[in-house]
Design a protein around this motif. Structure first.
Motif, PDB file in Angstrom:
ATOM      1  N   ASP A 303       0.822  -1.205   0.000  1.00 45.12           N
ATOM      2  CA  ASP A 303       0.000   0.000   0.000  1.00 45.12           C
ATOM      3  C   ASP A 303       0.863   1.264   0.000  1.00 45.12           C
ATOM      4  O   ASP A 303       0.454   2.311  -0.520  1.00 45.12           O
ATOM      5  N   ASP A 304       2.063   1.176   0.590  1.00 43.66           N
ATOM      6  CA  ASP A 304       2.998   2.304   0.621  1.00 43.66           C
ATOM      7  C   ASP A 304       3.956   2.299  -0.562  1.00 43.66           C
ATOM      8  O   ASP A 304       4.947   3.044  -0.564  1.00 43.66           O
ATOM      9  N   LYS A 305       3.695   1.411  -1.537  1.00 40.37           N
ATOM     10  CA  LYS A 305       4.520   1.316  -2.750  1.00 40.37           C
ATOM     11  C   LYS A 305       5.954   0.855  -2.461  1.00 40.37           C
ATOM     12  O   LYS A 305       6.873   1.130  -3.221  1.00 40.37           O
ATOM     13  N   LEU A 306       6.143   0.154  -1.358  1.00 40.84           N
ATOM     14  CA  LEU A 306       7.448  -0.421  -1.051  1.00 40.84           C
ATOM     15  C   LEU A 306       7.582  -1.838  -1.591  1.00 40.84           C
ATOM     16  O   LEU A 306       8.695  -2.361  -1.708  1.00 40.84           O
ATOM     17  N   LEU A 307       6.471  -2.467  -1.878  1.00 35.63           N
ATOM     18  CA  LEU A 307       6.452  -3.768  -2.530  1.00 35.63           C
ATOM     19  C   LEU A 307       5.442  -3.711  -3.667  1.00 35.63           C
ATOM     20  O   LEU A 307       4.699  -2.739  -3.816  1.00 35.63           O
ATOM     21  N   SER A 308       5.408  -4.751  -4.461  1.00 31.59           N
ATOM     22  CA  SER A 308       4.504  -4.790  -5.612  1.00 31.59           C
ATOM     23  C   SER A 308       3.057  -4.580  -5.186  1.00 31.59           C
ATOM     24  O   SER A 308       2.614  -5.172  -4.197  1.00 31.59           O
ATOM     25  N   PRO A 309       2.294  -3.761  -5.922  1.00 31.15           N
ATOM     26  CA  PRO A 309       0.878  -3.544  -5.570  1.00 31.15           C
ATOM     27  C   PRO A 309       0.044  -4.809  -5.623  1.00 31.15           C
ATOM     28  O   PRO A 309      -1.027  -4.874  -5.015  1.00 31.15           O
ATOM     29  N   LYS A 310       0.522  -5.827  -6.320  1.00 30.00           N
ATOM     30  CA  LYS A 310      -0.218  -7.092  -6.369  1.00 30.00           C
ATOM     31  C   LYS A 310      -0.341  -7.723  -4.975  1.00 30.00           C
ATOM     32  O   LYS A 310      -1.287  -8.465  -4.701  1.00 30.00           O
ATOM     33  N   LEU A 311       0.631  -7.412  -4.095  1.00 33.44           N
ATOM     34  CA  LEU A 311       0.597  -7.979  -2.748  1.00 33.44           C
ATOM     35  C   LEU A 311      -0.527  -7.397  -1.901  1.00 33.44           C
ATOM     36  O   LEU A 311      -0.896  -7.968  -0.879  1.00 33.44           O
ATOM     37  N   SER A 312      -1.055  -6.254  -2.318  1.00 34.40           N
ATOM     38  CA  SER A 312      -2.128  -5.631  -1.547  1.00 34.40           C
ATOM     39  C   SER A 312      -3.502  -6.132  -1.952  1.00 34.40           C
ATOM     40  O   SER A 312      -4.510  -5.720  -1.380  1.00 34.40           O
ATOM     41  N   ALA A 313      -3.548  -7.040  -2.919  1.00 32.79           N
ATOM     42  CA  ALA A 313      -4.835  -7.551  -3.393  1.00 32.79           C
ATOM     43  C   ALA A 313      -5.540  -8.356  -2.304  1.00 32.79           C
ATOM     44  O   ALA A 313      -4.925  -9.177  -1.624  1.00 32.79           O
ATOM     45  N   LEU A 314      -6.842  -8.090  -2.137  1.00 35.62           N
ATOM     46  CA  LEU A 314      -7.661  -8.811  -1.173  1.00 35.62           C
ATOM     47  C   LEU A 314      -8.561  -9.806  -1.893  1.00 35.62           C
ATOM     48  O   LEU A 314      -9.014  -9.557  -3.015  1.00 35.62           O
ATOM     49  N   HIS A 315      -8.810 -10.919  -1.239  1.00 35.05           N
ATOM     50  CA  HIS A 315      -9.684 -11.935  -1.820  1.00 35.05           C
ATOM     51  C   HIS A 315     -11.094 -11.357  -1.980  1.00 35.05           C
ATOM     52  O   HIS A 315     -11.624 -10.736  -1.050  1.00 35.05           O
ATOM     53  N   PRO A 316     -11.705 -11.528  -3.144  1.00 29.27           N
ATOM     54  CA  PRO A 316     -13.016 -10.908  -3.372  1.00 29.27           C
ATOM     55  C   PRO A 316     -14.111 -11.393  -2.438  1.00 29.27           C
ATOM     56  O   PRO A 316     -15.075 -10.674  -2.169  1.00 29.27           O
ATOM     57  N   LYS A 317     -13.993 -12.610  -1.911  1.00 28.82           N
ATOM     58  CA  LYS A 317     -15.021 -13.149  -1.026  1.00 28.82           C
ATOM     59  C   LYS A 317     -14.641 -13.021   0.446  1.00 28.82           C
ATOM     60  O   LYS A 317     -15.459 -12.602   1.267  1.00 28.82           O
ATOM     61  N   PHE A 318     -13.406 -13.356   0.792  1.00 30.74           N
ATOM     62  CA  PHE A 318     -13.005 -13.431   2.194  1.00 30.74           C
ATOM     63  C   PHE A 318     -12.300 -12.170   2.703  1.00 30.74           C
ATOM     64  O   PHE A 318     -12.024 -12.042   3.890  1.00 30.74           O
ATOM     65  N   ASN A 319     -11.956 -11.250   1.803  1.00 31.07           N
ATOM     66  CA  ASN A 319     -11.341  -9.972   2.165  1.00 31.07           C
ATOM     67  C   ASN A 319     -10.030 -10.165   2.923  1.00 31.07           C
ATOM     68  O   ASN A 319      -9.695  -9.415   3.841  1.00 31.07           O
ATOM     69  N   THR A 320      -9.264 -11.162   2.550  1.00 33.93           N
ATOM     70  CA  THR A 320      -7.970 -11.449   3.162  1.00 33.93           C
ATOM     71  C   THR A 320      -6.865 -11.258   2.121  1.00 33.93           C
ATOM     72  O   THR A 320      -7.098 -11.393   0.918  1.00 33.93           O
ATOM     73  N   PRO A 321      -5.625 -10.934   2.564  1.00 34.43           N
ATOM     74  CA  PRO A 321      -4.516 -10.709   1.618  1.00 34.43           C
ATOM     75  C   PRO A 321      -4.001 -12.028   1.034  1.00 34.43           C
ATOM     76  O   PRO A 321      -2.913 -12.500   1.360  1.00 34.43           O
ATOM     77  N   TYR A 322      -4.782 -12.600   0.149  1.00 38.06           N
ATOM     78  CA  TYR A 322      -4.506 -13.968  -0.308  1.00 38.06           C
ATOM     79  C   TYR A 322      -3.222 -14.081  -1.112  1.00 38.06           C
ATOM     80  O   TYR A 322      -2.536 -15.114  -1.061  1.00 38.06           O
ATOM     81  N   VAL A 323      -2.859 -13.045  -1.874  1.00 37.54           N
ATOM     82  CA  VAL A 323      -1.615 -13.105  -2.646  1.00 37.54           C
ATOM     83  C   VAL A 323      -0.416 -13.169  -1.709  1.00 37.54           C
ATOM     84  O   VAL A 323       0.516 -13.961  -1.906  1.00 37.54           O
ATOM     85  N   SER A 324      -0.444 -12.338  -0.666  1.00 39.90           N
ATOM     86  CA  SER A 324       0.627 -12.352   0.323  1.00 39.90           C
ATOM     87  C   SER A 324       0.721 -13.712   1.010  1.00 39.90           C
ATOM     88  O   SER A 324       1.827 -14.238   1.223  1.00 39.90           O
ATOM     89  N   ILE A 325      -0.417 -14.297   1.355  1.00 41.22           N
ATOM     90  CA  ILE A 325      -0.438 -15.609   2.012  1.00 41.22           C
ATOM     91  C   ILE A 325       0.164 -16.672   1.099  1.00 41.22           C
ATOM     92  O   ILE A 325       0.972 -17.508   1.532  1.00 41.22           O
ATOM     93  N   ILE A 326      -0.205 -16.649  -0.164  1.00 40.03           N
ATOM     94  CA  ILE A 326       0.305 -17.640  -1.124  1.00 40.03           C
ATOM     95  C   ILE A 326       1.813 -17.500  -1.302  1.00 40.03           C
ATOM     96  O   ILE A 326       2.550 -18.505  -1.340  1.00 40.03           O
ATOM     97  N   ILE A 327       2.307 -16.258  -1.396  1.00 38.55           N
ATOM     98  CA  ILE A 327       3.747 -16.046  -1.550  1.00 38.55           C
ATOM     99  C   ILE A 327       4.499 -16.532  -0.316  1.00 38.55           C
ATOM    100  O   ILE A 327       5.542 -17.192  -0.419  1.00 38.55           O
ATOM    101  N   CYS A 328       3.978 -16.220   0.866  1.00 42.60           N
ATOM    102  CA  CYS A 328       4.606 -16.702   2.107  1.00 42.60           C
ATOM    103  C   CYS A 328       4.706 -18.227   2.109  1.00 42.60           C
ATOM    104  O   CYS A 328       5.753 -18.797   2.432  1.00 42.60           O
ATOM    105  N   ALA A 329       3.601 -18.883   1.751  1.00 46.09           N
ATOM    106  CA  ALA A 329       3.580 -20.347   1.740  1.00 46.09           C
ATOM    107  C   ALA A 329       4.567 -20.903   0.723  1.00 46.09           C
ATOM    108  O   ALA A 329       5.241 -21.918   0.973  1.00 46.09           O
ATOM    109  N   ALA A 330       4.684 -20.235  -0.427  1.00 50.42           N
ATOM    110  CA  ALA A 330       5.593 -20.714  -1.476  1.00 50.42           C
ATOM    111  C   ALA A 330       7.051 -20.625  -1.037  1.00 50.42           C
ATOM    112  O   ALA A 330       7.840 -21.559  -1.251  1.00 50.42           O
ATOM    113  N   VAL A 331       7.416 -19.504  -0.401  1.00 48.87           N
ATOM    114  CA  VAL A 331       8.804 -19.345   0.051  1.00 48.87           C
ATOM    115  C   VAL A 331       9.136 -20.363   1.138  1.00 48.87           C
ATOM    116  O   VAL A 331      10.198 -20.993   1.117  1.00 48.87           O
TER     117      VAL A 331
END
Length: 439
Positions: A303-331
């Motif tokens: 949100d502060d433009k320090l990381l990719s804006p894609k990371l700020s995406a919220l799940h359309p149904k659950f309103n959770t930062p799903y992209v961030s969660i997926i990246i964390c799990a992948a790493v």
């Protein structure tokens, strides 16, 4: 007329369960302590570390969270006090150490499960991956389901230890030795590893503030929940260590086989089974709780433009930062083959550096905004806060110095951790180069 959905928020008991499983999850992982520092040293560190490391941290977290109960927690505190550059440091270091921390728990799950099913070790990687991605799915569904699940897991962790305590004290019908509360004769490297072990088992209080806006009446809820969680954590660690050091178990066996082996020694195989199940529940709960907290940090950084804006995406149904969660799990999926000891040293080293920025922010905000409302305020002036912050800093420096004092296995992860800390400046310079307006 369209009905506005009611946003579900965490209540104090759910929050207490999450805090317990973020910070502790029971004494699982404390097993190496007696091996490193012996009977007297173990109890001494269990008293000193909470006083010098935890209490200043908890007071700092409670004051800053009462002043700014917002999502992003410590990242937002540092940003307001010191600007975006140091906020980037805080968020980056936290993100990195949490990757390391998260990698520990699926591996420990396999260790405790192996007491029941020894052959499971051969399937370590697929089991770890399953734990990572199932936990990620629950985190995407939302914070309240995670809170409910963690309340159940907390009970599964605590009940076997309550039984273990009863049997442990019944086993010692005579006097119980507490040791001599001394580190005399213990090598500096062993003291350092003992410190790392206790610090790791007591850290993470600030992690639970990253979702403050998702907590019902956050200021009061955090005060109540932190007090409950701390009392449970300290008691269960101290009592477990007393029983372990009076059990007669070989401390090397305790370190390698864990508390299920101790349970089997004192109460029979059935108690070992219960503690094994508790260990699996603990690792699952810790993983889910910590993933919940860290997944909120990349979003606010984006949100502060320090990381990719894609990371700020919220799940359309659950309103959770799903992209961030997926990246964390992948790493984390890539890191599960690292050794426990290496992960422990890297984890605490990165965490201690990030924590130091929170203490500095506390002091700066007392100077910059002395009259701003703080429902919880540490009863110290600025000089007192500086002295308070020196306590955990001293503990941190002793542990780090011990890691660097040896040419053995603990030196390499310590060097790696320091190099990782320096990477924050590289990331900052790349961000400014790509977007000079950030500066």
């Amino acid at each position: 007329m369209r009905t506005i959905p009611v946003v579900k928020r965490l209540r104090p008991l759910q929050l207490a369960a999450i805090i317990f499983l973020t910070v502790s999850g029971g004494p699982y992982g404390l097993e190496p302590l007696l091996f490193y520092v012996g009977k007297g040293g173990a109890l001494l560190l269990l008293i000193l570390v909470p006083l010098l490391w935890d209490m200043p941290t908890i007071f700092t977290v409670l004051e800053l969270n009462s002043m700014m109960p917002v999502n992003g927690g410590y990242y937002q505190w540092v940003k307001r006090a010191m600007g975006k550059r140091w906020a980037l440091y805080e968020g980056w270091w936290t993100w990195l150490y949490t990757f390391v921390d998260l990698a520990i728990y699926p591996v420990l799950f396999v260790v405790y499960a192996s007491f029941l099913f020894p052959q499971i070790v051969a399937y370590k990687v697929p089991i770890c991956l399953a734990i990572i991605w199932i936990s990620a799915a629950f985190n995407i569904i939302g914070i309240v389901p995670v809170g409910r699940i963690l309340m159940v897991l907390t009970a599964v962790v605590l009940i076997p230890f309550i039984i273990f305590f009863v049997i442990g004290f019944a086993h010692h019908s005579g006097s119980i030795s507490l040791g001599n509360f001394s580190l005399k004769g213990i090598g500096f490297t062993s003291i350092g590893m003992g410190l790392y072990t206790v610090m790791w088992n007591f850290m993470g209080w600030d992690n639970t503030t990253t979702y403050a806006e998702e907590v019902d009446k956050p200021i009061r809820s955090y005060l109540v929940s932190v007090a409950i969680a701390f009392a449970i954590v300290f008691t269960i660690y101290f009592v477990t260590t007393i029983i372990a050091q009076n059990s007669g178990i070989d401390f090397n066996d305790l370190m390698n086989q864990g508390f299920p082996a101790l349970g089997a020694l004192l109460g029979g195989h059935w108690l070992g089974v219960l503690l094994s199940i508790g260990g699996m529940a603990s690792t699952l709960g810790l993983f889910s709780a910590i993933l919940l907290s860290v997944s909120r940090v990349p979003k606010v950084m984006a949100d502060d433009k320090l990381l990719s804006p894609k990371l700020s995406a919220l799940h359309p149904k659950f309103n959770t930062p799903y992209v961030s969660i997926i990246i964390c799990a992948a790493v984390v999926s890539v890191m599960i083959l690292w050794s426990f000891t290496d992960l422990l040293i890297i984890d605490v080293t990165l965490y201690g550096a990030a924590l130091s920025l929170e203490f500095i922010s506390l002091i700066i905000l007392r100077i910059k905004a002395p009259d701003e409302h703080r429902p919880f305020k540490i009863p110290l002036n600025v000089v007192g806060l500086c002295l308070m912050a020196l306590l955990p800093l001293c503990v941190y420096c002793v542990a780090l110095a011990a890691a660097f004092s040896t040419s053995g296995a603990s030196l390499k992860p310590a060097i790696f951790a320091v190099i990782t800390l320096l990477s924050a400046e590289i990331v900052w310079r790349v961000i400014v180069w790509r977007n000079p307006a950030i500066k």
